[in-house]
Design a protein around this motif. Structure first.
Motif, short mmCIF file in Angstrom:
data_model
loop_
_atom_site.label_atom_id
_atom_site.label_comp_id
_atom_site.label_asym_id
_atom_site.label_seq_id
_atom_site.Cartn_x
_atom_site.Cartn_y
_atom_site.Cartn_z
N PHE A 1 -37.56 -19.88 20.91
CA PHE A 1 -38.60 -20.21 21.50
C PHE A 1 -38.74 -19.47 22.95
O PHE A 1 -39.63 -19.00 23.32
CB PHE A 1 -38.90 -21.78 21.89
CG PHE A 1 -39.93 -22.00 22.57
CD1 PHE A 1 -41.12 -22.19 22.10
CD2 PHE A 1 -39.74 -22.36 23.82
CE1 PHE A 1 -42.29 -22.33 22.85
CE2 PHE A 1 -40.72 -22.69 24.87
CZ PHE A 1 -42.05 -22.79 24.21
N GLN A 2 -37.41 -19.68 23.62
CA GLN A 2 -37.45 -18.78 24.74
C GLN A 2 -37.85 -17.42 24.66
O GLN A 2 -38.50 -16.89 25.71
CB GLN A 2 -36.13 -19.12 25.44
CG GLN A 2 -35.83 -20.46 25.77
CD GLN A 2 -34.37 -20.93 26.25
OE1 GLN A 2 -33.43 -20.02 25.92
NE2 GLN A 2 -34.14 -21.87 27.10
N ILE A 3 -37.43 -16.76 23.70
CA ILE A 3 -37.84 -15.37 23.70
C ILE A 3 -39.06 -15.13 23.14
O ILE A 3 -39.80 -14.18 23.80
CB ILE A 3 -36.80 -14.61 22.60
CG1 ILE A 3 -35.41 -14.60 23.03
CG2 ILE A 3 -37.34 -13.53 22.29
CD1 ILE A 3 -34.26 -14.26 22.08
N THR A 4 -39.78 -15.74 22.29
CA THR A 4 -40.86 -15.49 21.64
C THR A 4 -41.92 -16.28 22.05
O THR A 4 -43.23 -16.01 21.83
CB THR A 4 -40.93 -15.76 20.02
OG1 THR A 4 -40.65 -17.18 19.97
CG2 THR A 4 -39.70 -14.98 19.44
N HIS A 5 -41.83 -17.45 22.68
CA HIS A 5 -42.81 -18.52 22.99
C HIS A 5 -43.77 -18.96 21.99
O HIS A 5 -44.59 -19.35 22.18
CB HIS A 5 -43.67 -18.07 24.18
CG HIS A 5 -42.94 -17.50 25.59
ND1 HIS A 5 -42.35 -18.42 26.33
CD2 HIS A 5 -42.52 -16.43 25.93
CE1 HIS A 5 -41.66 -18.00 27.36
NE2 HIS A 5 -41.87 -16.48 27.16
N ASN A 6 -43.15 -18.76 20.78
CA ASN A 6 -43.72 -19.19 19.64
C ASN A 6 -43.53 -20.97 19.53
O ASN A 6 -42.43 -21.37 19.43
CB ASN A 6 -43.19 -18.64 18.42
CG ASN A 6 -43.79 -19.09 17.21
OD1 ASN A 6 -44.56 -20.11 16.80
ND2 ASN A 6 -43.59 -18.36 15.89
N ASN A 7 -44.59 -21.61 19.30
CA ASN A 7 -44.64 -23.23 19.43
C ASN A 7 -44.02 -23.52 18.20
O ASN A 7 -43.51 -24.81 18.00
CB ASN A 7 -46.03 -23.59 19.60
CG ASN A 7 -46.18 -23.51 20.94
OD1 ASN A 7 -45.47 -23.59 21.91
ND2 ASN A 7 -47.56 -23.53 21.32
N ASP A 8 -43.78 -22.83 16.86
CA ASP A 8 -43.08 -23.38 15.89
C ASP A 8 -41.91 -23.43 15.84
O ASP A 8 -41.05 -24.30 15.14
CB ASP A 8 -43.50 -22.41 14.65
CG ASP A 8 -45.00 -22.35 14.22
OD1 ASP A 8 -45.89 -23.25 14.35
OD2 ASP A 8 -45.46 -21.22 13.65
N PHE A 9 -41.32 -22.91 16.93
CA PHE A 9 -39.65 -23.16 17.09
C PHE A 9 -39.59 -24.09 18.01
O PHE A 9 -38.46 -24.54 18.43
CB PHE A 9 -39.21 -21.69 17.37
CG PHE A 9 -39.40 -20.54 16.60
CD1 PHE A 9 -39.38 -20.57 15.47
CD2 PHE A 9 -39.57 -19.15 17.34
CE1 PHE A 9 -39.49 -19.49 14.41
CE2 PHE A 9 -39.72 -18.19 16.21
CZ PHE A 9 -39.65 -18.34 14.86
#
Length: 76
Positions: free
Chosen positions: A68-76
């Protein structure tokens, strides 16, 4: 993910995202209580073995958090 941070190799990040997404969609993800079961008992990984271990949850939480910290993808 750490290799991606150093190398900026998009394939490295793509492999991580694919793995984490497929784990979340698969049978080892506990959709009721959340978290992950340790493994599956069928060849297609759809039927989980109903055992969850705290140390597995902790490592998976770190992996999803770092993703999440890398991608900012809320699924993570």
């Amino acid at each position: 993910m750490r290799w991606f941070k150093r190398s900026k190799d998009p394939l490295a990040l793509k492999m991580v995202e694919k793995t984490l997404n497929e784990m979340r969609k698969g049978g080892i993800f506990d959709q009721v209580g959340f978290g992950f079961h340790r493994y599956s008992v069928d060849e297609k990984w759809l039927v989980p073995h109903f055992e969850k271990m705290l140390y597995d949850q902790a490592l998976l939480a770190l992996g999803y958090l770092e993703a999440f910290q890398i991608t900012h993808n809320n699924d993570f």
